[in-house]
Design a protein around this motif. Structure first.
Motif, short mmCIF file in Angstrom:
data_model
loop_
_atom_site.label_atom_id
_atom_site.label_comp_id
_atom_site.label_asym_id
_atom_site.label_seq_id
_atom_site.Cartn_x
_atom_site.Cartn_y
_atom_site.Cartn_z
N ASN A 159 1.62 -7.25 -3.57
CA ASN A 159 1.63 -6.18 -2.59
C ASN A 159 0.21 -5.77 -2.25
O ASN A 159 -0.70 -5.87 -3.08
N ARG A 160 0.03 -5.31 -1.05
CA ARG A 160 -1.28 -4.86 -0.60
C ARG A 160 -1.79 -3.71 -1.47
O ARG A 160 -1.03 -2.89 -1.98
N LYS A 161 -3.10 -3.65 -1.60
CA LYS A 161 -3.76 -2.58 -2.33
C LYS A 161 -4.62 -1.78 -1.34
O LYS A 161 -5.13 -2.33 -0.35
N PHE A 162 -4.78 -0.49 -1.65
CA PHE A 162 -5.44 0.40 -0.70
C PHE A 162 -6.46 1.30 -1.39
O PHE A 162 -6.53 1.35 -2.62
N GLN B 43 -7.23 -0.68 3.76
CA GLN B 43 -6.61 -1.86 3.15
C GLN B 43 -7.68 -2.73 2.50
O GLN B 43 -8.73 -2.97 3.08
N ARG C 213 -7.51 0.64 -5.36
CA ARG C 213 -6.84 -0.64 -5.52
C ARG C 213 -5.43 -0.47 -6.11
O ARG C 213 -4.98 -1.25 -6.95
N GLN C 214 -4.75 0.58 -5.66
CA GLN C 214 -3.34 0.79 -5.99
C GLN C 214 -2.57 0.95 -4.68
O GLN C 214 -3.15 0.85 -3.59
N ASN C 215 -1.28 1.22 -4.77
CA ASN C 215 -0.48 1.55 -3.60
C ASN C 215 0.60 2.54 -4.01
O ASN C 215 0.74 2.88 -5.20
N HIS D 298 -2.62 7.89 -4.67
CA HIS D 298 -2.87 6.92 -5.75
C HIS D 298 -4.37 6.66 -5.92
O HIS D 298 -5.22 7.11 -5.14
N ASP E 87 0.70 5.27 0.85
CA ASP E 87 -0.43 4.35 0.72
C ASP E 87 -1.67 4.97 1.36
O ASP E 87 -1.57 5.67 2.38
#
Length: 575
Positions: free
Chosen positions: A406-409, A379, A348-350, A345, A375
């Motif tokens: 949700n967390r972004k990576f 993080q 700042r997506q997951n 991805h 992911d």
């Protein structure tokens, strides 16, 4: 005389031959083979290409001899080595069906043998193949190895051009000669091995062999194309089959010769068992059961006592991290193969959000590919734009969002930014910068190590698809494709709205990984990644094995024609 003819009428045989020559009218040749083989009740495989033919057919011995007589009168086949052997008729329907020995299959193909897994690359010049040695000459070279002192600097190396499962039941062995076994799953993996191990070949006399000779033609030409230091390449004319005919007791060939017809393998009069059962290691060399690795589908040796298990893992899959006790993610069966593509991805997506964004693409490609989403390892902190609202008299700052997200990576991060794993929202210190991706250049080593773990646990994958920053990561991996062999194996990359990160060294030495580049055109409304950045990344890849799709759809992967048609065409070349 009549009695001898009747015996031939009853005898069964297999005929192998190939010929590299320019075919003036391939459709006429197709019709000829179809008429001739059907009239003689021959079965097997006939492959026709603009540059020659490759034939493995079976039938009554008298019919095969009649076929040879007809072909020999055609000037196209002048000098062809027709390898005819008597054998029993196919009795194992399963083996015969898998080997293509229940019907006649005539096909027009691009290449007689597929040397490279990159369908876009140009094959080597076949006219520059290695020098042919007869079985007697080949035997003599091995016999005299180490005795000549005229040029001690040129060591003799013996190179097996076959697949691992073939070499496990039979190979050449001669004193004072180093034998190189590439241990490849398929012939198209050989160029990669040759590139990686060119130091073992450079400056030496290279003696090559394969089953019948055709694989050595292309592979020897590929070696010689490397230039100075790779001129002394020789190949066994007629392959192992002709050698065993000349030396019925085996000579320097030990074990059995694997063949691609219902016979499965052919041994000498003194054939030792070289193979071993995958499960119990007991001496065993019979592939008649056609058991395959549950992961990669390569043939494996399993003795009668050990058959019946649900999971078989070949030595290559075990070597690269597959556990015998574990279950494979997806066991592919014949006729249902799809390309497995690892999806990376953007910033700042997951995995979840990217899966949603590509749902339409996945649906339209469902018969071709299986997307696997992950992911990224870096993080990111939750941030929001702290803009003030209201008129001047009552202006107040915006509060952080209340909802849980949700967390972004990320694959790359700003080297000046500390990695913050807090679940609290933080106000952005500066306004959003559309060129922020240019500053995110750190973190590659961590991301690469993470990808190695992912591939080890969830592979194998045919390709890698990256979007935006994910494309930048995929490009970096593609640039190191050769050095990552065995850790991250893949055949192609798809780079969508990509840009370059730390790839300056490839401006003069193009990346030779097959690639599909998808990005917005100069007027394509991609407000995230500049057109020039994506075009610049595409220019780093060898144009001989890259495809470019420019679209006008913005910062997305287009799913309508004609863009989708080009994507499908690229993928189908790897099936």
């Amino acid at each position: 005389m009549t009695e001898k003819k009747n015996m031939k009428d009853d005898e069964y045989g297999v005929l192998l031959y190939y010929k590299y020559t320019d075919i003036p009218n391939i459709d006429d040749l197709f019709r000829f083979y179809n008429s001739n083989c059907n009239s003689l009740s021959l079965i097997g495989r006939v492959r026709l290409a603009p540059h020659g033919v490759n034939v493995t057919i079976g039938g009554k011995l008298s019919a095969l001899e009649e076929h040879i007589a007809v072909m020999s009168k055609n000037q196209l086949f002048e000098g062809t080595d027709f390898k005819l052997a008597t054998c029993s008729e196919p009795i194992n329907d399963k083996v015969a069906e898998e080997c293509g020995f229940t019907t006649l299959s005539i096909r027009i193909v691009k290449d007689l043998v597929t040397l490279s897994s990159n369908p876009l690359s140009k094959p080597p010049d076949i006219s520059n193949s290695g020098k042919h040695l007869s079985a007697v000459e080949f035997h003599s070279v091995l016999q005299n190895a180490g005795k000549s002192v005229t040029d001690a600097s040129k060591k003799l190396v013996l190179l097996d051009a076959r697949n691992l499962y073939e070499t496990r039941i039979g190979k050449f062995h001669a004193p004072n000669v180093e034998t190189l076994d590439p241990e490849i799953r398929q012939y198209s993996d050989l160029p990669s091995w040759l590139d990686t191990h060119s130091d073992k070949l450079r400056g030496n006399q290279i003696l090559m062999y394969c089953t019948g000779g055709i694989r050595c033609e292309m592979a020897s030409a590929y070696i010689k194309s490397k230039g100075p230091g790779f001129e002394n390449v020789f190949q066994l004319y007629g392959g192992i089959q002709r050698y065993m005919e000349q030396f019925p007791e085996g000579g320097y060939f030990k074990g059995k010769n694997f063949v691609f017809d219902h016979r499965v393998s052919v041994g000498s009069s003194n054939a030792n068992v070289l193979g071993n059962c995958l499960i119990c290691s007991f001496p065993f060399d019979d592939y008649s059961s056609r058991i395959r690795c549950s992961y990669c589908r390569m043939l494996v040796l399993v003795c009668n006592e050990c058959q019946g298990k649900n999971l078989y893992v070949c030595e290559l899959c075990q070597k690269y991290g597959k556990l015998v006790e574990s279950e494979p993610l997806s066991i592919q069966t014949k006729g249902s193969k799809k390309l497995r593509i690892l999806c990376l991805h953007g910033f700042r997506q997951n995995a979840s959000s990217f899966k949603g964004r590509t749902a339409s693409l996945a649906k339209k490609l469902k018969n071709l590919v299986e997307f696997v989403y992950i992911d990224a390892p870096h993080q990111l902190q939750f941030i929001y734009q702290n803009k003030e609202i209201g008129d001047l008299s009552s202006r107040r700052p915006i509060s952080p969002p209340y909802k849980q997200c949700n967390r972004k990576f990320a694959w790359f991060v700003d080297p000046d930014t500390d990695e913050n794993t807090s679940s609290d929202w933080e106000a952005a210190h500066v306004p959003f910068d559309s060129l922020q991706y240019q500053k995110q250049t750190a973190g590659f080593d961590k991301s690469l190590a993470y990808l190695k773990e992912i591939v080890s646990d969830n592979g194998p994958f045919d390709g890698i698809l990256g979007f935006s920053q994910g494309a930048a990561m995929a490009a970096c991996v593609a640039a190191q494709q050769m050095s990552l062999k065995g850790e991250i194996d893949f055949r192609f990359v798809i780079l969508c709205s990509g840009f370059s990160v730390n790839l300056q060294q490839y401006e003069k030495n193009p990346i030779k990984c097959p690639s599909l580049h998808i990005y917005g055109s100069d007027h394509g409304k991609d407000t995230q990644i500049a057109f020039d950045a994506s075009r610049s990344l595409a220019s780093l890849f060898d144009e001989g094995c890259s495809v470019i799709v420019e679209h006008d759809c913005g910062h997305i992967i287009p799913t309508r024609s004609p863009y989708l048609d080009t994507i499908k065409d690229f993928l189908q070349r790897f099936l």
